[in-house]
Design a protein around this motif. Structure first.
Motif, PDB file in Angstrom:
ATOM      1  N   LEU A   1       0.805  -1.217   0.000  1.00 28.13           N
ATOM      2  CA  LEU A   1       0.000   0.000   0.000  1.00 28.13           C
ATOM      3  C   LEU A   1       0.837   1.266   0.000  1.00 28.13           C
ATOM      4  O   LEU A   1       0.354   2.337  -0.405  1.00 28.13           O
ATOM      5  CB  LEU A   1      -0.931   0.007   1.220  1.00 28.13           C
ATOM      6  N   SER A   2       2.074   1.165   0.462  1.00 29.19           N
ATOM      7  CA  SER A   2       2.913   2.362   0.565  1.00 29.19           C
ATOM      8  C   SER A   2       3.173   2.995  -0.793  1.00 29.19           C
ATOM      9  O   SER A   2       3.261   4.227  -0.892  1.00 29.19           O
ATOM     10  CB  SER A   2       4.246   2.014   1.233  1.00 29.19           C
ATOM     11  N   LEU A   3       3.298   2.176  -1.840  1.00 32.77           N
ATOM     12  CA  LEU A   3       3.629   2.737  -3.150  1.00 32.77           C
ATOM     13  C   LEU A   3       2.528   3.647  -3.682  1.00 32.77           C
ATOM     14  O   LEU A   3       2.807   4.820  -3.995  1.00 32.77           O
ATOM     15  CB  LEU A   3       3.948   1.619  -4.141  1.00 32.77           C
ATOM     16  N   PRO A   4       1.287   3.205  -3.824  1.00 32.21           N
ATOM     17  CA  PRO A   4       0.269   4.130  -4.344  1.00 32.21           C
ATOM     18  C   PRO A   4       0.027   5.323  -3.424  1.00 32.21           C
ATOM     19  O   PRO A   4      -0.189   6.447  -3.911  1.00 32.21           O
ATOM     20  CB  PRO A   4      -0.981   3.255  -4.469  1.00 32.21           C
ATOM     21  N   ILE A   5       0.071   5.104  -2.122  1.00 35.35           N
ATOM     22  CA  ILE A   5      -0.158   6.228  -1.198  1.00 35.35           C
ATOM     23  C   ILE A   5       0.980   7.232  -1.301  1.00 35.35           C
ATOM     24  O   ILE A   5       0.751   8.452  -1.315  1.00 35.35           O
ATOM     25  CB  ILE A   5      -0.316   5.706   0.243  1.00 35.35           C
ATOM     26  N   SER A   6       2.220   6.752  -1.374  1.00 33.70           N
ATOM     27  CA  SER A   6       3.352   7.682  -1.453  1.00 33.70           C
ATOM     28  C   SER A   6       3.358   8.434  -2.781  1.00 33.70           C
ATOM     29  O   SER A   6       3.749   9.605  -2.822  1.00 33.70           O
ATOM     30  CB  SER A   6       4.661   6.921  -1.268  1.00 33.70           C
ATOM     31  N   ILE A   7       2.943   7.780  -3.867  1.00 32.41           N
ATOM     32  CA  ILE A   7       2.855   8.489  -5.152  1.00 32.41           C
ATOM     33  C   ILE A   7       1.834   9.619  -5.059  1.00 32.41           C
ATOM     34  O   ILE A   7       2.087  10.759  -5.491  1.00 32.41           O
ATOM     35  CB  ILE A   7       2.489   7.508  -6.276  1.00 32.41           C
TER      36      ILE A   7
END
Length: 457
Positions: free
Chosen positions: A56-62
């Motif tokens: 989940l960190s990838l889409p949220i961080s983007i």
């Protein structure tokens, strides 16, 4: 009849089905716990929560990075006009909102106990005060820094975690699906090497078994790799999205100040109560007795003399109470001769023999010396009242910039610093000056209570 039997059977199943399912789940959990930690790690819920956090960190961080860069760039570009200030404040407020989401996600998936950052401090109400508070808040800028730093780390951790997880499970289950290659792919299996002349496939039983074992190693290593990756996420969330050390320290000092104020107020109430119920009451009775003796002086000199004698005894008692009260406020022996003599005086009044050993190269600050004295005094009073001990020992020494106290007795034990006990109040008083109280008192004894105070000499 068949319908009725089916309904009854269904009712019976419904009444016991949940219970049977819970039993099976409990048995499965117990069976999983019997496995070594390395083998059960890929199947534990903790691993899947941490793996989900990384994914989940990838889409949220983007999304967070895009929002932060766009809004901050827009606000910085508009700073030549007044519009840049509210846009920049709104950008930081949005980052704080994302930070609240990230803290909630870390609490849920990483079991990270992280407090919210310090709130905005506004002296006035209104939009201008709010914008100023947002822009001056260090927490707002830390949230922006998190938005910028988290994206590259999220990309790296996403690629590493997903690669290890997918390759591990793919190789581990290769014996189950390698037949797809010759049947549908036109090859003999997974291809290790190929050129114009020859190709190497994993297609015989030995190679398939080795491939599965390699996949098992990858699968077993994945939870620990993911856990190591999330350690960095924990550090980022804790360091940038939680309260700052300065703010935490300010909160601690405010709490300690409240403890000091409450302690001082309680001491004043105790002194007032002791004066009112002790010396003051005796002096009032003494004045009345002397008044009666004065009236009887001419009529009955013997009775008057007897009353004066009784009043003399009351004066001695009142003086002793006043001395005890003064000693309880701050003993003169502590001021004049230091902890060694003062603690020896306290130990002499204890109901059990007490060995006192004070090894100090110099005297600490007066306030710390007073707290140390009253700490030992209260602990010895507890021994006299509750411990049922036959001996006790008091040791005082210095370690670097800390003053150490230790009181030991061979009593019944069971002392507890939790709840509303006297030890809890004593621990709070020590905590107000950055001190520590450690209680080791198993049932049956012995009891060992250690206090640590700053030296501040």
């Amino acid at each position: 009849m068949a319908t009725e039997y089916g309904q009854r059977s269904g009712q019976g199943y419904g009444s016991h089905g949940t219970f049977d399912l819970d039993e099976r789940l409990d048995e499965r959990r117990r069976g999983l716990r019997r496995l070594p930690t390395a083998l059960r790690a890929p199947l534990e819920a903790r691993h899947w929560r941490e793996f989900g956090y990384v994914l989940l960190s990838l889409p949220i961080s983007i999304l967070l990075f895009t929002y932060a860069v766009t809004m901050v760039s827009l606000g910085a570009g508009l700073l030549i006009t007044f519009l840049g200030v509210p846009v920049l404040a709104g950008a930081l407020a949005g980052c704080r909102g994302f930070g609240a989401l990230e803290r909630a996600r870390a609490r849920r998936l990483l079991d990270l106990d992280i407090a919210d950052p310090e709130p905005l401090r506004m002296k006035k109400n209104g939009p201008m005060a709010w914008m100023g508070a947002v822009l001056k808040s260090g927490a707002s800028w830390r949230h922006l820094l998190y938005a910028l730093l988290h994206l590259p780390w999220a990309v790296f951790s996403f690629v590493v975690a997903l690669s290890f997880w997918s390759y591990g499970w793919a190789l581990l289950t290769y014996p189950l699906w390698f037949w797809l290659f010759p049947m549908y792919g036109g090859g003999g299996g997974l291809q290790l090497y190929g050129d114009e002349h020859h190709r190497i496939y994993l297609d015989n039983p030995f190679e398939i078994t080795v491939t599965a074992l390699v996949g098992l190693l990858f699968t077993l290593a994945t939870p620990w790799i993911v856990r190591a990756l999330t350690l960095v996420d924990r550090g980022l969330v804790h360091g940038l999205l939680g309260p700052s050390r300065l703010a935490t320290r300010v909160v601690e000092l405010e709490s300690d100040r409240g403890v000091v104020v409450d302690t001082a107020a309680a001491d004043l109430r105790r002194i007032e109560r002791d004066l009112h119920d002790g010396a003051q009451a005796r002096l009032v009775a003494l004045a009345m007795d002397l008044g009666l003796a004065k009236e009887k002086l001419t009529e009955d000199p013997q009775a008057a003399a007897r009353m004066v004698g009784e009043a003399h005894g009351e004066v001695k008692t009142a003086l002793q109470e006043l001395r005890d009260l003064a000693r309880g406020i701050h003993p003169a022996v502590l001021t004049d001769r230091g902890l060694d003599a003062a603690l020896s005086s306290v130990a002499s009044r204890c109901t059990v023999p007490v060995q006192v050993d004070v090894d100090l190269p110099a005297r600490p600050a007066a306030a710390i010396e007073g707290i140390a004295y009253f700490t030992v005094s209260e602990l010895l009073q507890n021994i006299s009242k509750h411990a049922k001990a036959t001996w006790a020992a008091v040791d005082v020494w210095r370690v670097e910039n800390r003053l150490m106290l230790q009181v030991v007795d061979n009593g019944v034990g069971g002392a507890d610093a939790s709840g509303g006990s006297g030890l809890a109040g004593l621990a709070g008083r020590l905590d107000a000056v950055d001190g520590i109280l450690v209680v080791d008192s198993p049932a049956g004894g012995p009891t060992r209570i250690t206090a640590e105070l700053p030296w501040r000499g």
